[in-house]
Design an enzyme around this catalytic site. Structure first.
Site, PDB file in Angstrom:
ATOM      1  N   GLU A 289       0.829  -1.217   0.000  1.00 40.33           N
ATOM      2  CA  GLU A 289       0.000   0.000   0.000  1.00 40.33           C
ATOM      3  C   GLU A 289       0.860   1.263   0.000  1.00 40.33           C
ATOM      4  O   GLU A 289       0.417   2.313  -0.445  1.00 40.33           O
ATOM      5  CB  GLU A 289      -0.929   0.022   1.226  1.00 40.33           C
ATOM      6  CG  GLU A 289      -2.245  -0.660   0.964  1.00 40.33           C
ATOM      7  CD  GLU A 289      -3.311  -0.376   2.021  1.00 40.33           C
ATOM      8  OE1 GLU A 289      -3.025   0.258   3.045  1.00 40.33           O
ATOM      9  OE2 GLU A 289      -4.450  -0.826   1.806  1.00 40.33           O
ATOM     10  N   HIS A 310       8.250 -26.682  -1.388  1.00 42.94           N
ATOM     11  CA  HIS A 310       7.638 -27.791  -2.122  1.00 42.94           C
ATOM     12  C   HIS A 310       6.527 -27.301  -3.033  1.00 42.94           C
ATOM     13  O   HIS A 310       5.703 -28.080  -3.495  1.00 42.94           O
ATOM     14  CB  HIS A 310       7.135 -28.843  -1.122  1.00 42.94           C
ATOM     15  CG  HIS A 310       8.254 -29.418  -0.305  1.00 42.94           C
ATOM     16  ND1 HIS A 310       8.820 -30.649  -0.564  1.00 42.94           N
ATOM     17  CD2 HIS A 310       8.974 -28.893   0.729  1.00 42.94           C
ATOM     18  CE1 HIS A 310       9.817 -30.860   0.288  1.00 42.94           C
ATOM     19  NE2 HIS A 310       9.919 -29.802   1.087  1.00 42.94           N
ATOM     20  N   LYS A 424     -14.249  -0.012  -3.962  1.00 41.33           N
ATOM     21  CA  LYS A 424     -15.339   0.386  -3.054  1.00 41.33           C
ATOM     22  C   LYS A 424     -16.415   1.121  -3.828  1.00 41.33           C
ATOM     23  O   LYS A 424     -17.608   0.893  -3.618  1.00 41.33           O
ATOM     24  CB  LYS A 424     -14.804   1.312  -1.950  1.00 41.33           C
ATOM     25  CG  LYS A 424     -13.902   0.620  -0.962  1.00 41.33           C
ATOM     26  CD  LYS A 424     -13.544   1.584   0.166  1.00 41.33           C
ATOM     27  CE  LYS A 424     -12.366   1.076   0.967  1.00 41.33           C
ATOM     28  NZ  LYS A 424     -11.783   2.082   1.827  1.00 41.33           N
TER      29      LYS A 424
HETATM   30  O1  PA5 Z   1      -3.364   1.060   5.853  1.00 39.44           O
HETATM   31  C1  PA5 Z   1      -4.471   1.503   5.668  1.00 39.44           C
HETATM   32  O2  PA5 Z   1      -4.717   2.717   5.757  1.00 39.44           O
HETATM   33  C2  PA5 Z   1      -5.639   0.589   5.351  1.00 39.44           C
HETATM   34  O3  PA5 Z   1      -5.220  -0.722   5.155  1.00 39.44           O
HETATM   35  C3  PA5 Z   1      -6.663   0.628   6.464  1.00 39.44           C
HETATM   36  O4  PA5 Z   1      -6.048   0.228   7.655  1.00 39.44           O
HETATM   37  C4  PA5 Z   1      -7.853  -0.275   6.167  1.00 39.44           C
HETATM   38  O5  PA5 Z   1      -8.431   0.068   4.939  1.00 39.44           O
HETATM   39  C5  PA5 Z   1      -8.890  -0.165   7.271  1.00 39.44           C
HETATM   40  O6  PA5 Z   1      -9.301   1.151   7.413  1.00 39.44           O
HETATM   41  P1  PA5 Z   1     -10.117   1.623   8.676  1.00 39.44           P
HETATM   42  O7  PA5 Z   1      -9.250   1.487   9.849  1.00 39.44           O
HETATM   43  O8  PA5 Z   1     -10.451   3.055   8.371  1.00 39.44           O
HETATM   44  O9  PA5 Z   1     -11.345   0.767   8.769  1.00 39.44           O
END
Ligand code: PA5
Length: 448
Positions: A289, A310, A424
């Site tokens: 990310e 394996h 989303k």
């Molecule tokens: O690293 C990030 O920002 C994302 O992976 C969020 O942690 C994830 O989308 C969950 O978001 P939230 O804590 O707002 O529910």
């Protein structure tokens, strides 16, 4: 006490000297951007000095809340996704007994996860399991509006209230969310739940040392003070004033970017300890990310060895030469299992009699490294003295710090995630969420 140690010499044959030199030249600038807050995403740098700024009072509050859940619950369901889930699971799975959930005499509640998927069968089976069980919920969402955990939380909250009554359920629910915004904050305030705050300047994937990680980890009975102490030690080791030669985070960021610039597009995080599986899942989210944007970025993959030798072992040994490996190696196992001798020796394994299982694992590790380097796979190693809270704390902060530096070397904003919105938008349009009417029309048209 020894710290975790980075070894990079098995990568030098695979990088161009120009790539290393240019990354080395740029690393001081990347570190400065992080520490002076002058780089992209600079409003999300709250993690940088988090370990050294956590107060005793805050840890005591977390421990007191964890104690209540530990005393009152047989099971605690941690509800969250992405950065609101993976850090806690990485630490708990690394350090708790692998078969803890099967023990009848338990010191800690069983920790179960929900909200990290939308699997109906998973949620059905979870609800069945929780029937007649004393359970609690830690509901985690920074935005407070993420669909997956919101859905799971509504289901579990309803079940808990039906089983325990609304008043008793209140004592068994803790929410971790933004201090003011989001549906989870509104709901927690209205219901009067105990809450912890995720600070604005800490993004999800950098939040493991905030209450997001610390409360579930303490609830599992692990020592969050040692975890934070290890992270604080790495904060010091990887600081902006540490010379490059002594700063493992800067070195790791440099070598992986030099490899990338030399054509190695995929990094595989390797472990030889099944307990580290979720550390790899956490690491993939952290780097994926943070770096995968603007059509750039090393693809973060992972394998559990020797299991995956394996399966993926063949690809790694002889597939396309665009990969490099980073091995998280644990120097000393916490327990001793000696291999027994056998008179008949039908399996031919008497040559191992008297050896520790970990001796065999270590030779598998060394043999694999040599074979992969011979096969054209650069190899980096991060060695932990042993698996405990302190060294896991060091490891987590080391990877976070290197990730921030590495993102700046790559030239992206390591602290945003604009790409996760695309699915989303489509999902809400398809589900006809109020406010998405135009998008619903457009997507239906596209699917005709
Ligand atoms: O690293 C990030 O920002 C994302 O992976 C969020 O942690 C994830 O989308 C969950 O978001 P939230 O804590 O707002 O529910």
């Amino acid at each position: 006490m020894n710290d975790i140690k980075l070894t990079i010499d098995k990568a030098f044959g695979f990088v161009t000297p120009e790539a290393v030199a240019s990354c080395k030249k740029e690393v001081a600038e990347s570190l400065e951007k992080l520490h002076k807050g002058t780089g992209k995403g600079n409003d999300f740098l709250g993690w940088l000095h988090l370990p050294s700024s956590i107060t005793d009072e805050h840890l005591s509050d977390l421990e007191a809340t964890a104690k209540i859940l530990r005393e009152k619950c047989e099971v605690v369901v941690v509800v969250g996704i992405g950065g609101s889930y993976l850090g806690a699971r990485a630490v708990i799975d690394s350090l708790a007994n692998s078969f803890d959930w099967l023990q009848t005499e338990r010191k800690s509640p069983v920790i179960i996860y929900a909200g990290q998927n939308i699997g109906e069968d998973y949620l059905y089976e979870l609800q069945e399991l929780l029937k007649n069980k004393k359970f609690g919920i830690i509901s985690i969402s920074k935005s407070g509006t993420t669909t997956e955990p919101a859905l799971a939380f509504r289901l579990l909250k309803t079940q808990l209230e039906e089983q325990q009554g609304k008043e008793a359920a209140k004592e068994l629910i803790v929410c971790i969310t933004d201090k003011a915004r989001g549906a989870l904050r509104t709901l927690a305030t209205q219901e009067g739940y105990k809450t912890f705050v995720i600070e604005d300047n800490i993004g999800g994937r950098f939040s493991v040392l905030s209450p997001v990680g610390l409360l579930p980890i303490a609830t599992a009975g692990l020592d969050i003070r040692q975890l934070v102490a290890g992270a604080a030690r790495m904060e010091e080791v990887c600081s902006d004033t540490t010379p490059y030669e002594e700063n493992p985070a800067a070195q790791y960021a440099v070598i992986r970017n030099a490899l990338y610039r030399s054509g190695k597009k995929i990094e595989i995080l390797v472990n030889f300890q099944p307990k580290l599986h979720y550390v790899s899942e956490w690491w993939k989210q952290l780097y994926g990310e943070s770096e995968g944007k603007e059509h750039k970025g090393i693809f973060p993959a992972s394998v559990d060895f020797t299991t995956d030798l394996h399966s993926m072992g063949q690809w790694i040994q002889e597939g396309e030469r665009t990969i490099f490996e980073t091995v998280v190696s644990v120097k000393e196992a916490n327990h001793t299992v000696l291999f027994p001798s056998n008179e008949a020796n039908l399996d031919g394994l008497n040559f191992l009699a008297g050896k520790r299982v970990d001796d065999v694992n270590k030779m598998a590790e060394l043999g694999t490294m040599l074979a992969h380097v011979d096969g054209g796979v650069p190899n980096l190693k991060v060695e932990m003295p042993r698996l405990n809270e302190y060294y896991i704390g060091e490891l987590l902060y080391f990877f976070e710090k290197a990730c921030g530096i590495s993102g700046y070397l790559l030239g992206v904003n390591p602290f945003d995630q604009p790409g996760v919105e695309a699915y989303k938008k489509n999902m809400f349009a398809l589900l006809e969420k109020p406010g998405y009417e135009e998008a619903t029309k457009a997507i239906r048209e596209r699917l005709k």
